[in-house]
Design a protein around this motif. Structure first.
Motif, PDB file in Angstrom:
ATOM      1  N   LEU A  40       0.811  -1.224   0.000  1.00  0.00           N
ATOM      2  CA  LEU A  40       0.000   0.000   0.000  1.00  0.00           C
ATOM      3  C   LEU A  40       0.841   1.268   0.000  1.00  0.00           C
ATOM      4  O   LEU A  40       0.297   2.367  -0.142  1.00  0.00           O
ATOM      5  CB  LEU A  40      -0.924   0.005   1.216  1.00  0.00           C
ATOM      6  CG  LEU A  40      -2.051  -1.025   1.209  1.00  0.00           C
ATOM      7  CD1 LEU A  40      -2.822  -0.984   2.522  1.00  0.00           C
ATOM      8  CD2 LEU A  40      -3.002  -0.795   0.027  1.00  0.00           C
ATOM      9  N   VAL A  67      -1.813   4.698  -0.354  1.00  0.00           N
ATOM     10  CA  VAL A  67      -2.580   5.321   0.729  1.00  0.00           C
ATOM     11  C   VAL A  67      -1.608   5.979   1.694  1.00  0.00           C
ATOM     12  O   VAL A  67      -0.486   5.500   1.894  1.00  0.00           O
ATOM     13  CB  VAL A  67      -3.461   4.288   1.457  1.00  0.00           C
ATOM     14  CG1 VAL A  67      -4.447   3.659   0.514  1.00  0.00           C
ATOM     15  CG2 VAL A  67      -2.620   3.217   2.129  1.00  0.00           C
ATOM     16  N   VAL A  84      -9.820   1.116   0.017  1.00  0.00           N
ATOM     17  CA  VAL A  84      -9.249  -0.052  -0.633  1.00  0.00           C
ATOM     18  C   VAL A  84     -10.311  -1.142  -0.635  1.00  0.00           C
ATOM     19  O   VAL A  84     -10.979  -1.367   0.373  1.00  0.00           O
ATOM     20  CB  VAL A  84      -7.987  -0.528   0.122  1.00  0.00           C
ATOM     21  CG1 VAL A  84      -7.502  -1.854  -0.434  1.00  0.00           C
ATOM     22  CG2 VAL A  84      -6.884   0.519   0.045  1.00  0.00           C
ATOM     23  N   ALA A 130      -6.452  -6.906   5.893  1.00  0.00           N
ATOM     24  CA  ALA A 130      -6.796  -5.556   5.457  1.00  0.00           C
ATOM     25  C   ALA A 130      -7.657  -4.845   6.501  1.00  0.00           C
ATOM     26  O   ALA A 130      -7.562  -3.634   6.692  1.00  0.00           O
ATOM     27  CB  ALA A 130      -7.517  -5.614   4.114  1.00  0.00           C
ATOM     28  N   CYS A 155      -6.302   3.209   6.161  1.00  0.00           N
ATOM     29  CA  CYS A 155      -7.203   3.382   5.025  1.00  0.00           C
ATOM     30  C   CYS A 155      -8.572   2.851   5.420  1.00  0.00           C
ATOM     31  O   CYS A 155      -8.742   2.233   6.468  1.00  0.00           O
ATOM     32  CB  CYS A 155      -6.688   2.635   3.788  1.00  0.00           C
ATOM     33  SG  CYS A 155      -6.397   0.864   4.075  1.00  0.00           S
ATOM     34  N   VAL A 192     -11.456   0.136   4.262  1.00  0.00           N
ATOM     35  CA  VAL A 192     -11.419  -1.127   3.517  1.00  0.00           C
ATOM     36  C   VAL A 192     -12.841  -1.630   3.305  1.00  0.00           C
ATOM     37  O   VAL A 192     -13.622  -1.748   4.253  1.00  0.00           O
ATOM     38  CB  VAL A 192     -10.592  -2.202   4.251  1.00  0.00           C
ATOM     39  CG1 VAL A 192     -10.598  -3.510   3.449  1.00  0.00           C
ATOM     40  CG2 VAL A 192      -9.160  -1.730   4.463  1.00  0.00           C
ATOM     41  N   ALA A 197     -12.309   3.713  -5.461  1.00  0.00           N
ATOM     42  CA  ALA A 197     -11.283   2.979  -4.722  1.00  0.00           C
ATOM     43  C   ALA A 197      -9.881   3.353  -5.188  1.00  0.00           C
ATOM     44  O   ALA A 197      -9.632   3.554  -6.385  1.00  0.00           O
ATOM     45  CB  ALA A 197     -11.497   1.476  -4.873  1.00  0.00           C
ATOM     46  N   ALA A 206      -7.353   1.274  -4.618  1.00  0.00           N
ATOM     47  CA  ALA A 206      -6.731   0.010  -4.997  1.00  0.00           C
ATOM     48  C   ALA A 206      -7.732  -1.120  -4.805  1.00  0.00           C
ATOM     49  O   ALA A 206      -8.682  -1.001  -4.024  1.00  0.00           O
ATOM     50  CB  ALA A 206      -5.473  -0.262  -4.172  1.00  0.00           C
ATOM     51  N   LEU A 251      -7.495  -5.211  -3.889  1.00  0.00           N
ATOM     52  CA  LEU A 251      -6.574  -6.235  -3.398  1.00  0.00           C
ATOM     53  C   LEU A 251      -7.011  -7.621  -3.850  1.00  0.00           C
ATOM     54  O   LEU A 251      -8.177  -7.982  -3.718  1.00  0.00           O
ATOM     55  CB  LEU A 251      -6.510  -6.200  -1.868  1.00  0.00           C
ATOM     56  CG  LEU A 251      -6.180  -4.859  -1.221  1.00  0.00           C
ATOM     57  CD1 LEU A 251      -6.135  -5.007   0.300  1.00  0.00           C
ATOM     58  CD2 LEU A 251      -4.863  -4.309  -1.740  1.00  0.00           C
ATOM     59  N   ARG A 287       1.782  -5.674  -8.669  1.00  0.00           N
ATOM     60  CA  ARG A 287       0.954  -4.475  -8.832  1.00  0.00           C
ATOM     61  C   ARG A 287       0.792  -4.170 -10.306  1.00  0.00           C
ATOM     62  O   ARG A 287       1.752  -4.206 -11.071  1.00  0.00           O
ATOM     63  CB  ARG A 287       1.603  -3.280  -8.128  1.00  0.00           C
ATOM     64  CG  ARG A 287       0.836  -1.969  -8.292  1.00  0.00           C
ATOM     65  CD  ARG A 287       1.510  -0.862  -7.509  1.00  0.00           C
ATOM     66  NE  ARG A 287       0.805   0.408  -7.670  1.00  0.00           N
ATOM     67  CZ  ARG A 287       1.164   1.561  -7.100  1.00  0.00           C
ATOM     68  NH1 ARG A 287       2.245   1.580  -6.322  1.00  0.00           N
ATOM     69  NH2 ARG A 287       0.481   2.660  -7.294  1.00  0.00           N
TER      70      ARG A 287
END
Length: 367
Positions: free
Chosen positions: A22, A26, A39, A56, A65, A67, A134, A136, A138, A169
């Motif tokens: 992350l 973030v 996220v 997370a 962050c 989630v 968002a 990201a 995951l 990523r």
């Protein structure tokens, strides 16, 4: 007062892996701040994604962050809606918010069931990320998944990018658990008291990936010794770096060679292509085909296109897939407005009148 359970070392490792993934996505902010980025965890309810959701959730509790989660129901198995609902309920219990279930329709036209399901899944995740803004998404893939991916690529005779496996990523998508084993995610679920769903297709030998998981990798471990999965994952990591460099160099070469012809055709000078190493030359041809809407051309199709540079035999066209073809420009035939030009490979999509085999008022001279 009940004593808190001692932190499982694997849980600590997983938290560190997620934090590293992350970084740059973030920023740490006070708990509850409305500025906290969101996220999303792609959760199937299986051990890998549930473990990722739990780890997370810890990041959310520590104020790193917000989630949430997206559960995709492919509708391919009886009771899939119930499985999706249970997964959503479980991650809500971990404190994730927002949580939504997205039901998709899997179109198998032109691809196998696994590829079709993957396409539908990523489309749903893309949409969810856009709707919720968002930062990201995951994904719970592990080192074992990576090893299986590399083995499947080897079996297909794939190139560098395919053998590089799944990137840690790419765009919005993060795979923070690529250094963890599948047994580690099961241990994380046990630590948090989670009961994951086990996908029956993972045991179905009808799927190549299942055969690799259940038969091929255990056989290699038995015959060659332990560490095969780690070796394959290490190979993916090394090849990933090589593939990134080759893609950068080929993009630069393509930008320097590409000229746009009439009717949207792409022209690549033959002398410039010949001067490139084969690894870059094939990638440049693939980039031109992709720009025109083709699927990724096979190595056989790319070699056939390369053979046009020998200037022996037919001038083409060579089909590259996705209704895109390439032909050698013949003497006396202009593909740019103005005087006739010469010495290019011409890539065009179907419907273009640039090809040497298309009927026209002036028939080109063949060499």
């Amino acid at each position: 007062m009940a004593r808190r359970p001692r932190l499982l070392p694997t849980v600590g490792t997983a938290r560190n892996l997620l934090a590293a993934g992350l970084e740059g996505i973030v920023d740490r902010a006070p708990t509850g701040s409305p500025a906290l980025p969101l996220v999303l965890v792609a959760c199937s309810g299986g051990p890998d994604s549930l473990a990722l959701a739990a780890v997370a959730a810890h990041a959310a509790h520590t104020g790193r962050c917000r989630v949430g989660a997206v559960v995709v129901d492919h509708g391919l198995q009886p009771g899939s809606a119930d499985v999706a609902a249970r997964a959503a309920e479980t991650v809500r219990g971990l404190g994730l918010d927002p949580v939504e279930v997205r039901t998709v329709s899997v179109d198998r036209t032109g691809m196998g069931p696994e590829a079709a399901a993957r396409t539908a899944r990523y489309s749903a995740l893309d949409d969810a990320a856009a709707v919720h803004g968002a930062a990201a998404v995951l994904l719970g893939h592990t080192l074992d998944d990576q090893a299986e991916q590399v083995m499947l690529g080897l079996a297909r005779g794939s190139g560098t990018r395919s053998l590089a496996g799944m990137p840690g990523r790419r765009g919005l998508y993060l795979r923070p658990f690529l250094e963890l084993r599948r047994i580690d995610t099961e241990a994380i679920c046990a630590f948090y008291g989670l009961e994951p769903w086990h996908d029956p297709t993972n045991e179905d030998r009808a799927f190549a990936r299942s055969r690799v998981r259940q038969e091929v990798l255990p056989f290699l471990e038995d015959q060659l010794g332990p560490g095969i999965a780690q070796a394959l994952a290490r190979t993916a990591r090394i090849l990933g770096q090589d593939a990134d460099l080759l893609e950068q160099l080929s993009s630069e070469a393509y930008a320097g060679l590409r000229t746009e012809g009439d009717d949207g055709a792409v022209l690549l000078p033959e002398d410039g292509l010949r001067a490139l190493p084969a690894a870059l030359r094939q990638r440049v041809l693939a980039l031109a085909a992709l720009e025109l809407g083709a699927f990724q051309p096979s190595s056989e199709r790319l070699r056939a296109a390369e053979s046009l540079l020998d200037r022996r035999g037919s001038a083409g066209p060579v089909q590259l897939g996705g209704k895109v073809s390439v032909h050698r420009q013949v003497r006396g035939r202009a593909v740019l407005r103005g005087d006739a030009s010469y010495g290019n490979l011409v890539l065009s999509s179907n419907g273009s009148n640039n090809g040497p085999g298309v009927k026209q008022s002036r028939r080109p001279t063949q060499e």
